[in-house]
Design a protein around this motif. Structure first.
Motif, PDB file in Angstrom:
ATOM      1  N   LEU A   1      -1.463  14.580  -1.836  1.00  0.00           N
ATOM      2  CA  LEU A   1      -0.181  13.982  -2.229  1.00  0.00           C
ATOM      3  C   LEU A   1       0.789  14.051  -1.048  1.00  0.00           C
ATOM      4  N   LYS A   2       1.594  13.020  -0.890  1.00  0.00           N
ATOM      5  CA  LYS A   2       2.552  13.002   0.217  1.00  0.00           C
ATOM      6  C   LYS A   2       3.886  13.512  -0.318  1.00  0.00           C
ATOM      7  N   THR A   3       3.998  14.840  -0.371  1.00  0.00           N
ATOM      8  CA  THR A   3       5.194  15.443  -0.970  1.00  0.00           C
ATOM      9  C   THR A   3       6.167  15.895   0.115  1.00  0.00           C
TER      10      THR A   3
ATOM     11  N   SER B   1       7.264  18.753   0.289  1.00  0.00           N
ATOM     12  CA  SER B   1       6.951  20.164   0.587  1.00  0.00           C
ATOM     13  C   SER B   1       6.072  20.197   1.835  1.00  0.00           C
ATOM     14  N   TYR B   2       6.655  19.901   2.980  1.00  0.00           N
ATOM     15  CA  TYR B   2       5.879  19.753   4.215  1.00  0.00           C
ATOM     16  C   TYR B   2       6.083  20.913   5.185  1.00  0.00           C
ATOM     17  N   GLY B   3       6.538  22.050   4.654  1.00  0.00           N
ATOM     18  CA  GLY B   3       6.783  23.199   5.533  1.00  0.00           C
ATOM     19  C   GLY B   3       5.543  23.614   6.329  1.00  0.00           C
TER      20      GLY B   3
ATOM     21  N   ARG C   1       0.833  -1.216   0.000  1.00  0.00           N
ATOM     22  CA  ARG C   1       0.000   0.000   0.000  1.00  0.00           C
ATOM     23  C   ARG C   1       0.864   1.262   0.000  1.00  0.00           C
ATOM     24  N   HIS C   2       1.968   1.234   0.776  1.00  0.00           N
ATOM     25  CA  HIS C   2       2.840   2.413   0.801  1.00  0.00           C
ATOM     26  C   HIS C   2       3.478   2.652  -0.566  1.00  0.00           C
ATOM     27  N   LEU C   3       3.916   1.582  -1.225  1.00  0.00           N
ATOM     28  CA  LEU C   3       4.549   1.761  -2.540  1.00  0.00           C
ATOM     29  C   LEU C   3       3.530   2.265  -3.567  1.00  0.00           C
ATOM     30  N   ALA C   4       2.302   1.765  -3.466  1.00  0.00           N
ATOM     31  CA  ALA C   4       1.262   2.219  -4.400  1.00  0.00           C
ATOM     32  C   ALA C   4       1.015   3.716  -4.197  1.00  0.00           C
ATOM     33  N   ARG C   5       0.983   4.166  -2.940  1.00  0.00           N
ATOM     34  CA  ARG C   5       0.751   5.595  -2.693  1.00  0.00           C
ATOM     35  C   ARG C   5       1.949   6.430  -3.140  1.00  0.00           C
ATOM     36  N   LEU C   6       3.174   5.889  -2.952  1.00  0.00           N
ATOM     37  CA  LEU C   6       4.377   6.601  -3.420  1.00  0.00           C
ATOM     38  C   LEU C   6       4.253   6.876  -4.911  1.00  0.00           C
TER      39      LEU C   6
ATOM     40  N   THR D   1      -3.332   3.779   7.190  1.00  0.00           N
ATOM     41  CA  THR D   1      -3.997   3.363   8.428  1.00  0.00           C
ATOM     42  C   THR D   1      -5.484   3.703   8.363  1.00  0.00           C
ATOM     43  N   ARG D   2      -5.793   4.888   7.848  1.00  0.00           N
ATOM     44  CA  ARG D   2      -7.193   5.315   7.671  1.00  0.00           C
ATOM     45  C   ARG D   2      -7.969   4.303   6.839  1.00  0.00           C
ATOM     46  N   ALA D   3      -7.404   3.913   5.700  1.00  0.00           N
ATOM     47  CA  ALA D   3      -8.097   2.975   4.805  1.00  0.00           C
ATOM     48  C   ALA D   3      -8.343   1.641   5.511  1.00  0.00           C
TER      49      ALA D   3
ATOM     50  N   CYS E   1     -10.314  18.318   8.472  1.00  0.00           N
ATOM     51  CA  CYS E   1      -9.477  17.730   7.419  1.00  0.00           C
ATOM     52  C   CYS E   1      -8.566  16.626   7.964  1.00  0.00           C
ATOM     53  N   GLU E   2      -7.430  16.990   8.581  1.00  0.00           N
ATOM     54  CA  GLU E   2      -6.454  15.979   9.020  1.00  0.00           C
ATOM     55  C   GLU E   2      -5.420  16.620   9.923  1.00  0.00           C
ATOM     56  N   GLY E   3      -4.506  15.790  10.431  1.00  0.00           N
ATOM     57  CA  GLY E   3      -3.358  16.276  11.181  1.00  0.00           C
ATOM     58  C   GLY E   3      -2.152  16.442  10.267  1.00  0.00           C
ATOM     59  N   THR E   4      -1.009  16.808  10.853  1.00  0.00           N
ATOM     60  CA  THR E   4       0.200  17.007  10.029  1.00  0.00           C
ATOM     61  C   THR E   4       0.745  15.682   9.528  1.00  0.00           C
ATOM     62  N   GLY E   5       0.484  14.612  10.299  1.00  0.00           N
ATOM     63  CA  GLY E   5       0.948  13.289   9.885  1.00  0.00           C
ATOM     64  C   GLY E   5      -0.055  12.234  10.301  1.00  0.00           C
ATOM     65  N   SER E   6      -1.313  12.598  10.257  1.00  0.00           N
ATOM     66  CA  SER E   6      -2.344  11.676  10.744  1.00  0.00           C
ATOM     67  C   SER E   6      -3.700  12.028  10.148  1.00  0.00           C
ATOM     68  N   ASN E   7      -4.593  11.041  10.141  1.00  0.00           N
ATOM     69  CA  ASN E   7      -6.002  11.271   9.813  1.00  0.00           C
ATOM     70  C   ASN E   7      -6.799  11.267  11.099  1.00  0.00           C
ATOM     71  N   VAL E   8      -8.035  11.780  11.016  1.00  0.00           N
ATOM     72  CA  VAL E   8      -8.821  11.963  12.228  1.00  0.00           C
ATOM     73  C   VAL E   8     -10.182  11.270  12.096  1.00  0.00           C
TER      74      VAL E   8
ATOM     75  N   THR F   1      -5.289   8.381  13.301  1.00  0.00           N
ATOM     76  CA  THR F   1      -4.659   7.193  12.724  1.00  0.00           C
ATOM     77  C   THR F   1      -3.426   7.632  11.957  1.00  0.00           C
ATOM     78  N   GLY F   2      -2.429   6.779  11.927  1.00  0.00           N
ATOM     79  CA  GLY F   2      -1.223   7.068  11.159  1.00  0.00           C
ATOM     80  C   GLY F   2      -0.197   5.971  11.387  1.00  0.00           C
ATOM     81  N   THR F   3       0.752   5.922  10.483  1.00  0.00           N
ATOM     82  CA  THR F   3       1.782   4.883  10.531  1.00  0.00           C
ATOM     83  C   THR F   3       2.537   4.877  11.857  1.00  0.00           C
ATOM     84  N   THR F   4       2.829   6.064  12.395  1.00  0.00           N
ATOM     85  CA  THR F   4       3.601   6.112  13.635  1.00  0.00           C
ATOM     86  C   THR F   4       2.706   6.139  14.877  1.00  0.00           C
TER      87      THR F   4
ATOM     88  N   PRO G   1      -5.589  27.041   6.994  1.00  0.00           N
ATOM     89  CA  PRO G   1      -6.362  25.963   6.373  1.00  0.00           C
ATOM     90  C   PRO G   1      -5.504  25.031   5.514  1.00  0.00           C
ATOM     91  N   ARG G   2      -5.963  23.806   5.369  1.00  0.00           N
ATOM     92  CA  ARG G   2      -5.447  22.893   4.344  1.00  0.00           C
ATOM     93  C   ARG G   2      -6.225  23.223   3.077  1.00  0.00           C
ATOM     94  N   ASN G   3      -5.515  23.428   1.981  1.00  0.00           N
ATOM     95  CA  ASN G   3      -6.207  23.768   0.725  1.00  0.00           C
ATOM     96  C   ASN G   3      -6.601  22.489  -0.015  1.00  0.00           C
TER      97      ASN G   3
END
Ligand SMILES: Cc1ncc(COP(=O)(O)O)c(C=O)c1O
Length: 270
Positions: A137-139, A141-143, A42-47, A199-201, A170-177, A228-231, A127-129
């Protein structure tokens, strides 16, 4: 890196790498427990989805998977580790324009700490746009996430939560809610601008949680809520910007955490 193994202090990328210059790259964080990566497919597919969504070439997923396994085999065996897979646009001019270089692909791994039993979260004022070019996208550009997490940390929060431009949760910086409201387990849809968390899925699949648009205020008024999140796996939320939720974990959160632990132990690559 690019098919070769290096010691930690020997891995180097160019100062002209577009990932470094403008954040032109994508990444994955994979949980590795006693040398076994979780949900690698799943991680490779998302990459791959993130790379093509950013307009990069399709990464060589077989090479990256082999590299990930080589890193695990050549590292000290850790009870819990965090593996980071990064793919960037490679060498390019010192601006936003891309060069024609091959991609840079890096796999790195370091020790990870287990998640805390609960987390306090902080709503952030930016806001998250959900309509932006990089939405979903998991880029690299995470500033915005770095800024938001520091804002939360300054207010005692362990995670920052974004609303989107329409005021939806919406979500967290590295997590879904996820929130529990009137006995229903709900999470914002991907159209809200959140990342399609692995993890969400799995939590949706394994618990029957429902995707539903929610106002940002629904989090602080929830009966229970979790990230939820990988970590984090399934991590109960104790408080939202200082408002303590009625239970952490509440009964539906406890059940979701149990199901997630059981099903993920049954299959390392669900
Ligand atoms: C912005 C964002 N949202 C959600 C998540 C959760 O996704 P996953 O469960 O795949 O780790 C992440 C990943 O860490 C993320 O960076």
């Amino acid at each position: 890196m690019n098919g070769e193994l290096y010691p930690d202090d020997g891995a180097r990328i160019s100062v002209f790498d577009h990932g470094l210059v403008v954040g032109d790259g994508v990444f994955e964080t994979v949980k590795v427990t006693n040398g076994v990566p979780f949900a690698m497919t799943r991680h490779l597919a998302r990459l791959s989805r993130s790379a093509t969504g950013l307009g990069l070439a399709e990464p060589d997923l077989d090479q990256i998977r082999a590299g990930a396994m080589a890193v695990i085999e050549n590292s000290p065996r850790l009870p819990l580790a965090r593996m980071r897979i990064t793919v960037t646009g490679g060498i390019a001019p010192l601006g936003s324009e891309r060069g024609g270089s091959p991609l840079t692909a890096v796999v790195a791994m370091s020790e990870a700490k287990p998640p805390t039993p609960t987390v306090d979260v902080t709503m952030v004022p930016w806001p998250r746009n959900e309509r932006g070019a990089l939405a979903g996208l998991k880029t690299t550009s995470y500033g915005e996430n770095v800024r938001a997490l520091a804002y939360a940390a300054g207010r005692g929060g362990g995670e920052a939560i974004f609303a989107n431009t329409a005021g939806g949760l919406c979500e967290g910086t590295g997590s879904n809610v996820f929130v529990v409201s009137s006995g229903r387990l709900l999470t914002p849809p991907l159209a809200a601008g959140c990342l399609a968390g692995v993890t969400r899925a799995l939590v949706i699949e394994w618990t029957g949680a429902v995707e539903e648009e929610l106002p940002a205020g629904a989090l602080a008024t929830a009966d229970e809520a979790f990230l939820t999140g990988t970590t984090r796996d399934v991590q109960p939320i104790r408080a939202v910007s200082g408002t303590v939720l009625p239970a952490a974990p509440g009964p539906m959160t406890r059940k979701a955490a149990e199901v997630f632990a059981m099903r993920s132990a049954e299959s390392p690559d669900p």
